[in-house]
Scaffold this motif. Structure first.
Motif, PDB file in Angstrom:
ATOM      1  N   CYS A   1       0.824  -1.223   0.000  1.00  0.00           N
ATOM      2  CA  CYS A   1       0.000   0.000   0.000  1.00  0.00           C
ATOM      3  C   CYS A   1       0.856   1.270   0.000  1.00  0.00           C
ATOM      4  N   GLN A   2       1.974   1.252   0.744  1.00  0.00           N
ATOM      5  CA  GLN A   2       2.904   2.391   0.710  1.00  0.00           C
ATOM      6  C   GLN A   2       3.355   2.657  -0.725  1.00  0.00           C
ATOM      7  N   TYR A   3       3.736   1.576  -1.415  1.00  0.00           N
ATOM      8  CA  TYR A   3       4.262   1.703  -2.775  1.00  0.00           C
ATOM      9  C   TYR A   3       3.201   2.303  -3.710  1.00  0.00           C
ATOM     10  N   ILE A   4       1.967   1.835  -3.569  1.00  0.00           N
ATOM     11  CA  ILE A   4       0.893   2.368  -4.416  1.00  0.00           C
ATOM     12  C   ILE A   4       0.629   3.833  -4.085  1.00  0.00           C
ATOM     13  N   GLY A   5       0.601   4.155  -2.789  1.00  0.00           N
ATOM     14  CA  GLY A   5       0.381   5.548  -2.390  1.00  0.00           C
ATOM     15  C   GLY A   5       1.411   6.492  -2.973  1.00  0.00           C
ATOM     16  N   ALA A   6       2.663   6.034  -3.066  1.00  0.00           N
ATOM     17  CA  ALA A   6       3.751   6.877  -3.581  1.00  0.00           C
ATOM     18  C   ALA A   6       3.824   6.886  -5.102  1.00  0.00           C
TER      19      ALA A   6
ATOM     20  N   SER B   1      -7.288   6.555   0.357  1.00  0.00           N
ATOM     21  CA  SER B   1      -6.659   6.656   1.673  1.00  0.00           C
ATOM     22  C   SER B   1      -5.796   5.423   1.867  1.00  0.00           C
ATOM     23  N   LEU B   2      -4.902   5.485   2.850  1.00  0.00           N
ATOM     24  CA  LEU B   2      -4.039   4.346   3.200  1.00  0.00           C
ATOM     25  C   LEU B   2      -4.191   4.058   4.687  1.00  0.00           C
ATOM     26  N   SER B   3      -4.399   2.788   5.009  1.00  0.00           N
ATOM     27  CA  SER B   3      -4.329   2.326   6.404  1.00  0.00           C
ATOM     28  C   SER B   3      -3.161   1.349   6.464  1.00  0.00           C
ATOM     29  N   LEU B   4      -2.061   1.802   7.067  1.00  0.00           N
ATOM     30  CA  LEU B   4      -0.807   1.039   7.088  1.00  0.00           C
ATOM     31  C   LEU B   4      -0.651   0.427   8.473  1.00  0.00           C
ATOM     32  N   CYS B   5      -0.884  -0.881   8.570  1.00  0.00           N
ATOM     33  CA  CYS B   5      -0.998  -1.548   9.867  1.00  0.00           C
ATOM     34  C   CYS B   5       0.193  -2.465  10.130  1.00  0.00           C
ATOM     35  N   ASP B   6       0.808  -2.331  11.289  1.00  0.00           N
ATOM     36  CA  ASP B   6       1.917  -3.208  11.694  1.00  0.00           C
ATOM     37  C   ASP B   6       2.866  -3.441  10.526  1.00  0.00           C
TER      38      ASP B   6
END
Length: 263
Positions: free
Chosen positions: A102-107, A115-120
């Motif tokens: 998800c980080q990679y897609i967000g960037a 939105s991004l929910s980045l968990c553990d």
């Protein structure tokens, strides 16, 4: 029930729950798990949201291809799945490896993430030696050789004692991971270096972490929170790595509250 679709030249397994016209939430699983890892979280969302979860390449019922993989490839898989399902944008939720995707897609695909929910999760996963040790066990003893160590990292001791059925369910999920799929995805996690990339994320972001997570620590979550411009941070007490299973009520409340605030 799982469906299958061709995306990015592989057969991907996915499941859809919730109302047809609801805002779309896509959930991405951790290493050595499958879309079933979200079972405790779906009902907290599906009165309003259309929730799509899928098995990452090499995991669950999604095709295994020759490794090693990269986080970029796994992110391309998710974007291709969205294209195949004709989804332009979604709220992305990922835990551990799923959070890295998800980080990679967000960037790199900012127009796809509402939105991004980045968990553990984390933006880097040193040291390399730790991964080489796990790879050696997987090659000699199979996934079975990794189960006990994984369970101890994923959950606190009292949860393991208190919830034997949950632990059996998680063990079953871990053991369902093909060795080749594990090695290929774990290589992507080992080789990831995404910290500078975080500065490019524009989507509203929640960083959530279990206070006692030994795999992706509060310090690593703090790096995400500090480097992602529009982010908030939630720390759940009495939770290790799979906070969504260990503290489902607190996790669901945080996730639902965040999604409602941005959707």
């Amino acid at each position: 029930m799982k469906n299958h679709i061709n995306a990015n030249q592989i057969k991907m397994a996915y499941q859809i729950d919730g109302p047809e016209n609801g805002p779309i939430v896509i959930m991405s699983n951790s290493l050595m798990s499958s879309l079933e890892m979200w079972d405790s979280n779906i009902s907290a969302l599906t009165d309003r949201y259309r929730v799509i979860r899928y098995d990452t390449r090499g995991h669950g019922q999604t095709q295994v291809t020759e490794g090693p993989y990269s986080i970029a490839l796994l992110a391309q898989d998710l974007v291709a799945l969205m294209d195949a399902l004709q989804i332009k944008q979604a709220h992305l939720v990922g835990l551990s490896m799923g959070g890295m995707i998800c980080q990679y897609i967000g960037a790199n695909y900012p127009d796809r993430a509402l939105s991004l929910s980045l968990c553990d999760t984390a933006s880097e996963m040193p040291p390399r030696s730790l991964w080489e040790e796990r790879f050696a066990i997987a090659r000699t003893s199979g996934i079975m050789g990794l189960v006990d160590g994984t369970i101890k990292r994923w959950f606190l001791g009292d949860f393991i004692q208190r919830e034997p059925q949950q632990i059996e369910h998680v063990k079953h999920m871990i053991l369902g991971t093909p060795v080749d799929g594990y090695l290929a995805c774990a290589s992507a996690v080992r080789d990831m270096a995404q910290s500078t990339m975080l500065l490019k994320i524009k989507a509203p972001t929640m960083v959530l972490v279990g206070k006692q997570d030994p795999a992706c620590t509060v310090d690593q979550a703090t790096v995400l929170h500090r480097l992602i411009p529009h982010s908030s941070m939630v720390v759940l007490d009495q939770a290790a790595h799979l906070a969504n299973i260990e503290q489902p009520q607190a996790f669901n409340k945080a996730l639902r509250g965040f999604l409602d605030s941005v959707a």
